[in-house]
Motif scaffolding. Structure first.
Motif, PDB file in Angstrom:
ATOM      1  N   ALA A 139      10.951   2.396 -14.736  1.00  0.00           N
ATOM      2  CA  ALA A 139       9.612   2.081 -14.227  1.00  0.00           C
ATOM      3  C   ALA A 139       8.727   3.327 -14.150  1.00  0.00           C
ATOM      4  CB  ALA A 139       9.709   1.423 -12.854  1.00  0.00           C
ATOM      5  N   GLY A 140       9.314   4.508 -14.353  1.00  0.00           N
ATOM      6  CA  GLY A 140       8.513   5.727 -14.393  1.00  0.00           C
ATOM      7  C   GLY A 140       8.538   6.590 -13.144  1.00  0.00           C
ATOM      8  N   TYR A 141       9.390   6.250 -12.186  1.00  0.00           N
ATOM      9  CA  TYR A 141       9.496   7.071 -10.985  1.00  0.00           C
ATOM     10  C   TYR A 141      10.269   8.355 -11.284  1.00  0.00           C
ATOM     11  CZ  TYR A 141       7.867   3.023  -8.401  1.00  0.00           C
ATOM     12  OH  TYR A 141       7.108   1.970  -7.956  1.00  0.00           O
ATOM     13  N   ASN A 142       9.975   9.404 -10.553  1.00  0.00           N
ATOM     14  CA  ASN A 142      10.762  10.628 -10.595  1.00  0.00           C
ATOM     15  C   ASN A 142      11.945  10.394  -9.654  1.00  0.00           C
ATOM     16  OD1 ASN A 142      11.707  13.255 -10.782  1.00  0.00           O
ATOM     17  ND2 ASN A 142      10.282  14.020  -9.249  1.00  0.00           N
ATOM     18  N   VAL A 143      13.093  10.084 -10.214  1.00  0.00           N
ATOM     19  CA  VAL A 143      14.286   9.761  -9.434  1.00  0.00           C
ATOM     20  C   VAL A 143      15.161  11.007  -9.312  1.00  0.00           C
ATOM     21  CG1 VAL A 143      16.379   8.348  -9.349  1.00  0.00           C
ATOM     22  CG2 VAL A 143      14.218   7.333 -10.104  1.00  0.00           C
ATOM     23  N   ILE A 144      15.553  11.302  -8.082  1.00  0.00           N
ATOM     24  CA  ILE A 144      16.403  12.457  -7.813  1.00  0.00           C
ATOM     25  C   ILE A 144      17.694  11.949  -7.182  1.00  0.00           C
ATOM     26  CG2 ILE A 144      16.621  14.643  -6.600  1.00  0.00           C
ATOM     27  CD1 ILE A 144      13.532  14.783  -6.612  1.00  0.00           C
ATOM     28  N   ASP A 149       0.830  -1.213   0.000  1.00  0.00           N
ATOM     29  CA  ASP A 149       0.000   0.000   0.000  1.00  0.00           C
ATOM     30  C   ASP A 149       0.863   1.261   0.000  1.00  0.00           C
ATOM     31  OD1 ASP A 149      -2.275  -1.568   0.009  1.00  0.00           O
ATOM     32  OD2 ASP A 149      -2.662  -1.306   2.159  1.00  0.00           O
ATOM     33  N   VAL A 150       1.913   1.266   0.805  1.00  0.00           N
ATOM     34  CA  VAL A 150       2.807   2.428   0.878  1.00  0.00           C
ATOM     35  C   VAL A 150       3.542   2.619  -0.447  1.00  0.00           C
ATOM     36  CG1 VAL A 150       4.901   3.313   1.986  1.00  0.00           C
ATOM     37  CG2 VAL A 150       3.084   2.316   3.380  1.00  0.00           C
ATOM     38  N   LEU A 151       4.092   1.541  -0.997  1.00  0.00           N
ATOM     39  CA  LEU A 151       4.881   1.656  -2.223  1.00  0.00           C
ATOM     40  C   LEU A 151       4.032   2.025  -3.439  1.00  0.00           C
ATOM     41  CD1 LEU A 151       7.461  -1.242  -1.799  1.00  0.00           C
ATOM     42  CD2 LEU A 151       7.836   1.223  -1.533  1.00  0.00           C
ATOM     43  N   LYS A 152       2.770   1.684  -3.441  1.00  0.00           N
ATOM     44  CA  LYS A 152       1.891   2.055  -4.563  1.00  0.00           C
ATOM     45  C   LYS A 152       1.692   3.566  -4.657  1.00  0.00           C
ATOM     46  CE  LYS A 152      -0.836  -2.095  -5.311  1.00  0.00           C
ATOM     47  NZ  LYS A 152      -2.178  -2.697  -5.224  1.00  0.00           N
ATOM     48  N   LYS A 153       1.933   4.270  -3.558  1.00  0.00           N
ATOM     49  CA  LYS A 153       1.732   5.719  -3.529  1.00  0.00           C
ATOM     50  C   LYS A 153       3.009   6.503  -3.835  1.00  0.00           C
ATOM     51  CE  LYS A 153      -1.880   5.110  -0.118  1.00  0.00           C
ATOM     52  NZ  LYS A 153      -2.159   5.116   1.316  1.00  0.00           N
ATOM     53  N   ILE A 154       4.117   5.812  -3.978  1.00  0.00           N
ATOM     54  CA  ILE A 154       5.414   6.466  -4.206  1.00  0.00           C
ATOM     55  C   ILE A 154       5.505   6.976  -5.641  1.00  0.00           C
ATOM     56  CG2 ILE A 154       7.918   6.074  -4.264  1.00  0.00           C
ATOM     57  CD1 ILE A 154       6.619   6.046  -1.417  1.00  0.00           C
ATOM     58  N   ARG A 155       5.959   8.212  -5.782  1.00  0.00           N
ATOM     59  CA  ARG A 155       6.174   8.807  -7.100  1.00  0.00           C
ATOM     60  C   ARG A 155       7.603   9.352  -7.238  1.00  0.00           C
ATOM     61  NH1 ARG A 155       2.296   6.472  -7.227  1.00  0.00           N
ATOM     62  NH2 ARG A 155       0.169   6.968  -7.751  1.00  0.00           N
ATOM     63  N   THR A 156       8.086   9.997  -6.186  1.00  0.00           N
ATOM     64  CA  THR A 156       9.387  10.673  -6.220  1.00  0.00           C
ATOM     65  C   THR A 156      10.334  10.005  -5.230  1.00  0.00           C
ATOM     66  OG1 THR A 156       8.314  12.744  -6.839  1.00  0.00           O
ATOM     67  CG2 THR A 156      10.553  12.899  -5.960  1.00  0.00           C
ATOM     68  N   ILE A 157      11.494   9.590  -5.738  1.00  0.00           N
ATOM     69  CA  ILE A 157      12.470   8.854  -4.935  1.00  0.00           C
ATOM     70  C   ILE A 157      13.813   9.570  -4.981  1.00  0.00           C
ATOM     71  CG2 ILE A 157      13.728   6.679  -4.682  1.00  0.00           C
ATOM     72  CD1 ILE A 157      11.326   5.300  -6.087  1.00  0.00           C
ATOM     73  N   ALA A 158      14.325   9.907  -3.802  1.00  0.00           N
ATOM     74  CA  ALA A 158      15.687  10.457  -3.697  1.00  0.00           C
ATOM     75  C   ALA A 158      16.631   9.287  -3.450  1.00  0.00           C
ATOM     76  CB  ALA A 158      15.773  11.452  -2.553  1.00  0.00           C
ATOM     77  N   VAL A 159      17.633   9.143  -4.297  1.00  0.00           N
ATOM     78  CA  VAL A 159      18.620   8.071  -4.156  1.00  0.00           C
ATOM     79  C   VAL A 159      19.901   8.679  -3.604  1.00  0.00           C
ATOM     80  CG1 VAL A 159      19.940   6.266  -5.316  1.00  0.00           C
ATOM     81  CG2 VAL A 159      17.594   6.754  -6.050  1.00  0.00           C
ATOM     82  N   ILE A 160      20.161   8.420  -2.312  1.00  0.00           N
ATOM     83  CA  ILE A 160      21.353   8.954  -1.669  1.00  0.00           C
ATOM     84  C   ILE A 160      22.514   7.978  -1.897  1.00  0.00           C
ATOM     85  CG2 ILE A 160      22.411   9.582   0.529  1.00  0.00           C
ATOM     86  CD1 ILE A 160      19.691  10.545   1.460  1.00  0.00           C
ATOM     87  N   GLY A 161      23.607   8.532  -2.424  1.00  0.00           N
ATOM     88  CA  GLY A 161      24.753   7.706  -2.801  1.00  0.00           C
ATOM     89  C   GLY A 161      24.668   7.296  -4.263  1.00  0.00           C
TER      90      GLY A 161
END
Length: 140
Positions: free
Chosen positions: A40-45, A9-21
């Motif tokens: 996969a279509g995520y907004n990766v930062i 349920d939590v992961l289905k709502k994820i759109r923007t992901i900050a990748v540290i490192g």
């Protein structure tokens, strides 16, 4: 511990992901996972203290420099660095939903700090593997 239904349920709502490192060095797990998330279509930062561009994307020196709210913080750092990153995240105006420490990475102190802020915490799991295992193909 998050059970599969809650995690899904939590992961289905994820759109923007900050990748540290973040690093786009072929053969490194962070590169494989980062490219997977982008595809996969995520907004990766990407976040890296030195690099200016990772995966062809603007890269920030700190999570505190990102001008938009993030839904999930994905850490590719040594376990001993996690508390410092959790402290940075705790200073954000908007808390992410999830503080994710990748496979082999864990920090009870970082986890407690994030949980106290209402953030779900995952340790020692690969985000890419869990998305696939839970049947989440990307943001809907």
């Amino acid at each position: 511990m998050l059970f599969d239904d809650t995690l899904r349920d939590v992961l289905k709502k994820i759109r923007t992901i900050a990748v540290i490192g973040a690093k786009d060095k072929p053969g490194q797990p962070v590169d494989m996972v980062g490219r997977y998330l982008i595809d996969a279509g995520y907004n990766v930062i990407p976040v890296h203290p030195v690099r200016k561009s990772v995966w062809g994307l603007p890269t920030y020196a700190s999570i505190l420099d990102i001008p938009v709210a993030v839904d999930l913080v994905d850490l590719f750092r040594a376990s001993e660095a996690c508390l410092a990153h959790a402290e940075e995240v705790s200073r954000l105006a908007v808390m992410p939903s999830v503080f994710w420490m990748q496979s082999g990475i864990s920090s009870p102190d970082a986890g407690r700090l994030m949980a106290a802020k209402g953030v779900k915490v995952v340790e020692d799991k690969c985000l890419m593997v869990e998305l696939e295992r839970l049947g989440i193909a990307g943001p809907s």
